[in-house]
Design a protein around this motif. Structure first.
Motif, short mmCIF file in Angstrom:
data_model
loop_
_atom_site.label_atom_id
_atom_site.label_comp_id
_atom_site.label_asym_id
_atom_site.label_seq_id
_atom_site.Cartn_x
_atom_site.Cartn_y
_atom_site.Cartn_z
N ASN A 214 46.73 47.16 46.12
CA ASN A 214 46.29 46.47 47.33
C ASN A 214 44.77 46.39 47.38
O ASN A 214 44.19 45.35 47.74
N TRP A 215 44.10 47.49 47.00
CA TRP A 215 42.64 47.51 47.05
C TRP A 215 42.05 46.58 45.98
O TRP A 215 41.06 45.89 46.24
N LEU A 216 42.65 46.56 44.80
CA LEU A 216 42.15 45.66 43.76
C LEU A 216 42.32 44.20 44.17
O LEU A 216 41.43 43.38 43.90
N ASN A 217 43.41 43.89 44.82
CA ASN A 217 43.59 42.52 45.32
C ASN A 217 42.54 42.17 46.36
O ASN A 217 42.04 41.04 46.40
N PHE B 107 37.34 36.41 24.77
CA PHE B 107 38.05 36.16 26.02
C PHE B 107 37.05 36.21 27.16
O PHE B 107 35.89 36.56 26.98
N ARG B 108 37.52 35.89 28.34
CA ARG B 108 36.67 35.93 29.51
C ARG B 108 37.44 36.54 30.68
O ARG B 108 38.68 36.54 30.68
N VAL B 109 36.70 37.04 31.64
CA VAL B 109 37.27 37.43 32.93
C VAL B 109 36.45 36.71 33.99
O VAL B 109 35.22 36.84 34.03
N ASN B 110 37.11 35.92 34.80
CA ASN B 110 36.43 35.14 35.83
C ASN B 110 36.32 35.92 37.13
O ASN B 110 37.01 36.92 37.34
N GLU B 111 35.46 35.44 38.00
CA GLU B 111 35.45 35.95 39.37
C GLU B 111 36.81 35.66 40.01
O GLU B 111 37.48 34.69 39.68
N ARG B 112 37.21 36.54 40.89
CA ARG B 112 38.44 36.38 41.67
C ARG B 112 39.69 36.31 40.81
O ARG B 112 40.60 35.52 41.06
N GLU B 113 39.75 37.14 39.76
CA GLU B 113 40.99 37.23 39.00
C GLU B 113 41.14 38.62 38.39
O GLU B 113 40.17 39.32 38.15
N ILE B 114 42.42 38.97 38.17
CA ILE B 114 42.77 40.21 37.50
C ILE B 114 43.39 39.84 36.15
O ILE B 114 44.36 39.09 36.10
N VAL B 115 42.80 40.37 35.07
CA VAL B 115 43.25 40.06 33.72
C VAL B 115 43.78 41.33 33.08
O VAL B 115 43.10 42.37 33.09
N ALA B 116 44.98 41.28 32.53
CA ALA B 116 45.58 42.43 31.86
C ALA B 116 45.31 42.36 30.37
O ALA B 116 45.51 41.32 29.74
N LEU B 117 44.87 43.46 29.81
CA LEU B 117 44.71 43.62 28.36
C LEU B 117 45.84 44.53 27.89
O LEU B 117 45.87 45.71 28.24
N ILE B 118 46.79 43.97 27.12
CA ILE B 118 47.97 44.75 26.75
C ILE B 118 48.14 44.74 25.23
O ILE B 118 47.75 43.81 24.54
N GLY B 119 48.71 45.83 24.74
CA GLY B 119 48.93 45.97 23.31
C GLY B 119 49.46 47.35 22.99
O GLY B 119 49.41 48.27 23.82
#
Length: 248
Positions: free
Chosen positions: A177-180, A26-38
């Motif tokens: 808010n800070w993560l955004n 998988f990848r995580v790009n700049e300017r995005e929040i990706v959730a890893l769930i399981g």
């Protein structure tokens, strides 16, 4: 959108003879929040440990901004900040001394420390605790300490493991808010969480892990289309994918 974290074909675990994660990509790009769930035991923490450089993959490659832990461990470590599920701290250091230590370890000048730390203390309502020691804190306050230390250094990538456990509603709002804000400034964020309602609100893409493998990946709309669960919540989609995975 540039790729920041790249996980390619990674298999590994704690013992060479018994892989916990298998061919994870998988990848995580700049300017995005990706959730890893399981589910518990799905392989989320093992995946994170591989990304942090605490475990070495049996197969595959992990890179942050094109750099791997094996080729340049120091540069690689400074490319991310990690917020653990269970707070880790020094009993003999005050909150402020923890922030000073974090700044020193990342080569931040004192003026930068002051500029960044004061808004964090105010945002997370920890100004009165500045000179106190973590053993005097509640679990939520200790978690705030971990969060502030990570946010202080402003790295390209944040790796966050169950960040909102123990936090009160105001602290959760402050963190999101800070993560955004970090995302808007160009950071990438990988967040492992069981709180799917929060993930659905704040995350751009979702990785659903089950039995050590990524079973589904995409935006909420993409997951809805691939599962046929149109207009359903992330929780509904997640449960169907996990149940299908148990039957296969």
């Amino acid at each position: 959108m540039s790729s920041l974290l790249e996980v390619k074909g990674v298999s590994g675990g704690y013992f060479a003879s018994q892989p916990v994660i298998k061919d994870v990509s998988f990848r995580v790009n700049e300017r995005e929040i990706v959730a890893l769930i399981g589910l518990n035991g799905a392989g989320k923490s093992t995946t994170i440990k591989h990304i942090l450089g605490l475990l070495e993959p049996r197969e595959g490659v992990i890179s942050i901004a094109g750099k791997t832990f094996q080729t340049n461990p120091d540069t690689y470590r400074f490319s991310y900040a990690y917020i653990p599920e269970s707070p880790i701290y020094y009993e003999e250091l005050s909150l402020w001394e923890h922030l000073e230590l974090m700044a020193m370890s990342h080569g931040l000048e004192r003026s930068i420390l002051m500029e960044r730390a004061e808004p964090l203390l105010k945002e997370f309502r920890m100004e009165a605790m500045k000179d106190r020691f973590p053993q005097q804190f509640s679990k939520g306050m200790r978690q705030k300490l971990m969060i502030m230390m990570a946010l202080l250094v402003e790295p390209p990538l944040y790796i966050i493991d169950e960040p909102i456990l123990g936090l009160d509603p105001l602290a959760i709002r402050s963190l999101m808010n800070w993560l955004n804000r970090c995302k808007e400034q160009g950071a990438g964020i990988l967040m492992s969480t069981h709180i799917l309602a929060t993930a659905e609100k704040v995350c751009d893409r979702f990785l659903i892990m089950h039995k050590g493998e990524i079973k589904a990946e995409g935006t909420l709309d993409e997951l809805r289309r691939s599962t046929g669960l149109h207009n359903h919540s992330l929780d509904d989609i997640y449960l169907q994918i996990v149940e299908d995975g148990d039957q296969s």
